[in-house]
Scaffold this active site. Structure first.
Site, short mmCIF file in Angstrom:
data_model
loop_
_atom_site.label_atom_id
_atom_site.label_comp_id
_atom_site.label_asym_id
_atom_site.label_seq_id
_atom_site.Cartn_x
_atom_site.Cartn_y
_atom_site.Cartn_z
N SER A 147 100.85 1.72 -163.16
CA SER A 147 101.46 1.65 -161.83
C SER A 147 100.39 1.26 -160.82
CB SER A 147 102.07 2.98 -161.44
OG SER A 147 102.48 2.97 -160.08
N TYR A 155 101.68 11.94 -160.20
CA TYR A 155 102.06 10.67 -160.83
C TYR A 155 100.87 9.72 -160.89
CZ TYR A 155 104.64 6.34 -161.69
OH TYR A 155 105.09 5.16 -162.22
#
Length: 246
Positions: free
Chosen positions: A141, A155
């Site tokens: 990501s 995350y």
């Protein structure tokens, strides 16, 4: 395109979004494709039919990526049912966000289990099947490198861990002719992060291009890394993020 003719790929979390786009692109390029899913059985069936419509074999495997046995079994079932395994795409992930002071143990454990442990275990299992020319491609990501909003600590940490995994695998498996690479998508138009969502304009504003990617944009980079032409690319972190981290 037939650059992947005769190859077999496993895409975890391949029933929707980026994972589905990757599965279809690899099939378009000639690969037989297995996908895993947890709850989206109907969507997984649609993706499998689309793969078969392209003239490729398809396999949909229900597997919770938080379950170590299920992760290993998905890899082994793919190799057994489709005869081999050449490409592993670690795509399955959970996106649990919130203030660092409020995240509970269950959220931490599930994030690390799905986003970190599962890619490691899948790669470990795949390494027993992959031969020269094998590929391990993980989906990270953009927020692993640039967390622009609060609430992303957990995350972001989980996705940053994939950098170390990728570089370690590249070094360890390189002598066998197997490559390992990481693709970091930027804002991508999916059900969970739609390009017309309430925060979309602000998110797109952090990119140099001022817009979201389509899932196919991410899939194209994965397909390149899976192809024979990318055989000298390993240990790389490829940002497909419209300049988000630039």
């Amino acid at each position: 395109m037939t650059t992947l003719n005769g190859k077999v790929a496993l895409v975890t979390g391949g029933a929707r979004g980026i994972g589905a786009a990757i599965a279809l692109r690899l099939a378009q390029d000639g690969a037989d494709v297995a996908i895993t899913y947890e709850n989206s059985a109907d969507r997984a069936a649609v993706v499998a039919k689309q793969v078969e419509a392209l003239g490729r074999r398809a396999l949909a495997i229900r597997a919770d990526s938080a379950d170590p046995a299920a992760v290993r079994d998905a890899v082994d079932r793919t190799a057994t049912a489709l005869g081999r395994l050449d490409i592993l795409v670690n795509n399955a992930a959970v996106f649990l966000v919130g203030p660092v002071t409020e995240l509970g143990d269950d959220e931490v454990e599930r994030t690390l289990a799905v986003n970190v442990r599962a890619p490691f275990l899948a790669a470990q299992a795949a390494a027993r099947h992959l031969t020269e020319g094998g590929r391990i491609i993980s989906i990270g990501s953009n927020v692993g490198e640039r967390a622009v909003f609060p609430g992303l600590s957990l995350y972001s940490m989980s996705k940053t861990a994939l950098i170390g995994l990728t570089r370690g695998l590249a070094r360890e498996l390189g002598p066998r002719g197997i490559t390992a690479n990481l693709v970091n998508p930027g804002p991508t138009d999916t059900d969970t992060n739609p390009a017309d969502g309430p925060n979309a304009a602000a998110i797109a504003g952090f990119t140099a291009l001022g817009r979201f990617a389509a899932p196919a944009d991410i899939a194209a980079t994965v397909a390149h890394l899976a192809a024979p032409e990318a055989g000298y690319v390993t240990g790389a972190v490829v940002n497909v993020d419209g300049g988000f981290t630039g």
